[in-house]
Design an enzyme around this catalytic site. Structure first.
Site, PDB file in Angstrom:
ATOM      1  N   HIS A   7       0.836  -1.204   0.000  1.00 23.37           N
ATOM      2  CA  HIS A   7       0.000   0.000   0.000  1.00 23.37           C
ATOM      3  C   HIS A   7       0.871   1.254   0.000  1.00 23.37           C
ATOM      4  CE1 HIS A   7      -3.671   2.319   1.441  1.00 23.37           C
ATOM      5  NE2 HIS A   7      -2.677   3.150   1.754  1.00 23.37           N
ATOM      6  N   GLU A   8       1.833   1.315   0.925  1.00 23.60           N
ATOM      7  CA  GLU A   8       2.656   2.518   1.057  1.00 23.60           C
ATOM      8  C   GLU A   8       3.566   2.723  -0.148  1.00 23.60           C
ATOM      9  OE1 GLU A   8       1.988   4.694   3.279  1.00 23.60           O
ATOM     10  OE2 GLU A   8       0.573   3.371   4.273  1.00 23.60           O
ATOM     11  N   HIS A  67       2.116   4.559  -3.012  1.00 16.54           N
ATOM     12  CA  HIS A  67       2.010   6.008  -2.824  1.00 16.54           C
ATOM     13  C   HIS A  67       3.259   6.743  -3.303  1.00 16.54           C
ATOM     14  CE1 HIS A  67      -1.777   6.306  -0.815  1.00 16.54           C
ATOM     15  NE2 HIS A  67      -1.405   5.800   0.344  1.00 16.54           N
ATOM     16  N   ASP A  85      -5.546   7.906  -1.924  1.00 14.02           N
ATOM     17  CA  ASP A  85      -6.442   7.090  -1.096  1.00 14.02           C
ATOM     18  C   ASP A  85      -7.874   7.475  -1.451  1.00 14.02           C
ATOM     19  OD1 ASP A  85      -4.647   5.511   0.492  1.00 14.02           O
ATOM     20  OD2 ASP A  85      -4.104   7.340   1.559  1.00 14.02           O
TER      21      ASP A  85
END
EC number: 3.4.24.39
Length: 450
Positions: free
Chosen positions: A300-301, A304, A315
């Site tokens: 997920h990170e 980004h 998000d």
């Protein structure tokens, strides 16, 4: 190469509004200018029912999160704040806001603290997305939000005077000195797992199940599949570099933005990733479909971070129900879509809810999930038949009954005389509902024990 793949994929799909459920409750955001770059947002519950939602990564979050998008000449201005991954259950009460129908609250913030507006001039401000709703301190669904479009004329001299929310740190090492001892061990294991899971997900995006891919990205286009695969391959590569890649990794919080609800966060403008204390309480790899763990938190990170694969994701939809409601173009730009897809590939979770509540608890309980799996609607049709296991409920206290041999039972309402597979007849709806059927199978006794 990376930019070309993503750009062609995004151009292949509509750039319109977020795909929203027809009857969902919603939050209306009214943006206005207080002075120069200081903005006021009024958040209103425009629905007919009281709602409780998570205001982290949203208006009222005191951290420098992305509350609005800024555009100059139709090009988005780079965001210099943080993007957080939140826990999905056990949320603290101070992370939640409850609004009655028609109720509002206000939030003021300065957009110059999380964006470089020092050149001044015209800037357009707007926002839209999904905010998680909570039931019993657990994310249980989502509601959409959107705002008006606000046009500003920014005074450059005043914008320069606004202090940045994030102060630059000395980033001489890729995995910082905060990663020692047990935390270094945890991070290295998490990175290896993230690399393996992201690599498998990249392969699945390229040539795996089209139904599973469509569940998360709403397309089977070759360009879309290639774009998703390319980002996941880049994530796998970054995780495999053990500190030699594009990101700088902190095993503790140097900026002070972690709290009891935040697993980790990323500073996209500097490609920094920070683990919060909560990260170390997660499983290395979860066995739950759409659950959270250390490996998918890293995935997920890393999505980004534009240094891993540009541009970095947003998000837009948090959690399974919100992420799978996004249009293709928005799913391509949503961090949780990649993390959840990777989890689903790893655990073979197609069409499964894995403990994530699929209906939103308010006006749309009868969600139909991707993969043709229909959820129960909580009202007039209690006898829904699920694919595969065919789980029924009896209309009273035991809604999750599973019948042996995938045999479907009567639905408790208008059709008591169902004919079951193998010509086996259920109770006849008359005076003897407690019939014992062939092969010693006992039917429903017409009261509470289905």
């Amino acid at each position: 190469m990376k930019i070309t793949a993503l750009a062609s994929a995004i151009l292949a799909v509509a750039q319109g509004a977020l795909a929203l459920p027809a009857r969902a409750p919603a939050l209306d955001i009214t943006l206005s200018q207080v002075n120069n770059t200081r903005i006021k947002a009024v958040v209103k519950n425009s629905g007919t029912e009281k709602i409780t939602f998570v205001h982290l990564n949203f208006f009222n979050d005191p951290s420098p999160v992305k509350k609005v998008s800024l555009y100059r000449n139709a090009t988005e201005v780079e965001f210099t704040g943080i993007k957080q991954r939140l826990r999905s259950d056990g949320l603290s009460n101070d992370a939640l806001t409850t609004l009655a129908p028609g109720a509002t609250y206000e939030d003021e913030f300065d957009i110059a603290s999380t964006a470089n507006l020092t050149q001044g001039g015209p800037v357009t401000v707007r926002t839209q997305g999904f905010v998680p709703i909570a039931m019993n301190n657990k994310i249980a669904g989502y509601i959409p939000y959107s705002s008006n479009e606000l046009e500003l004329e920014v005074d450059a001299e005043k914008a320069v005077a606004v202090p940045a929310s994030i102060k630059p740190l000395d980033r001489r090492t890729k995995i910082t000195s905060s990663c020692t001892g047990n935390r270094a061990t945890v991070l290295n294991t998490a990175l290896r797992n993230a690399a393996s899971i992201a690599s498998k997900a990249a392969d699945a995006a390229s040539s795996g199940s089209s139904a599973l891919f469509t569940e998360y990205f709403k397309s089977t286009s070759g360009n879309i599949r290639s774009a998703v695969a390319a980002r996941l391959k880049a994530v796998a590569s970054e995780a495999s570099m053990n500190g030699g890649g594009s990101t700088t990794y902190y095993c503790s919080d140097p900026y002070g933005y972690c709290d009891s609800n935040v697993l980790a966060y990323t500073l996209p403008s500097t490609n920094e990733v920070v683990n919060c204390e909560l990260f170390y309480t997660l499983q290395e790899v979860t066995n739950d479909c759409h659950g959270q763990d250390q490996a998918t938190t890293i995935i997920h990170e890393f999505t980004h971070a534009p240094g891993v694969y540009p541009p970095g994701t947003e998000d837009l939809g948090y959690g399974y129900s919100a992420a799978t409601a996004l249009s293709t173009s928005n799913a391509l730009n949503n961090a949780d879509s990649y993390a959840l897809f990777a989890n689903a590939v790893y655990l073979n979770c197609q069409g499964q809810t894995g403990g994530q509540t699929t209906w939103d608890g308010y006006s749309q309980p009868g969600q139909t999930e991707p993969g043709t799996q229909t959820m129960w609607d909580g009202y007039s049709q209690p006898g829904q038949t699920e694919p595969g296991t065919q789980t029924m409920w009896d209309g009273y206290s035991q809604p999750g009954q599973t019948e042996p041999g995938t045999q479907t039972t009567w639905d408790g309402y208008s059709q008591p005389g169902q004919i079951e597979p193998c010509t086996q007849t259920m109770w006849d709806g008359g005076s003897e509902p407690g019939q014992t059927e062939p092969d010693a199978q006992t039917m429903w006794d017409n009261f509470y024990q289905a």
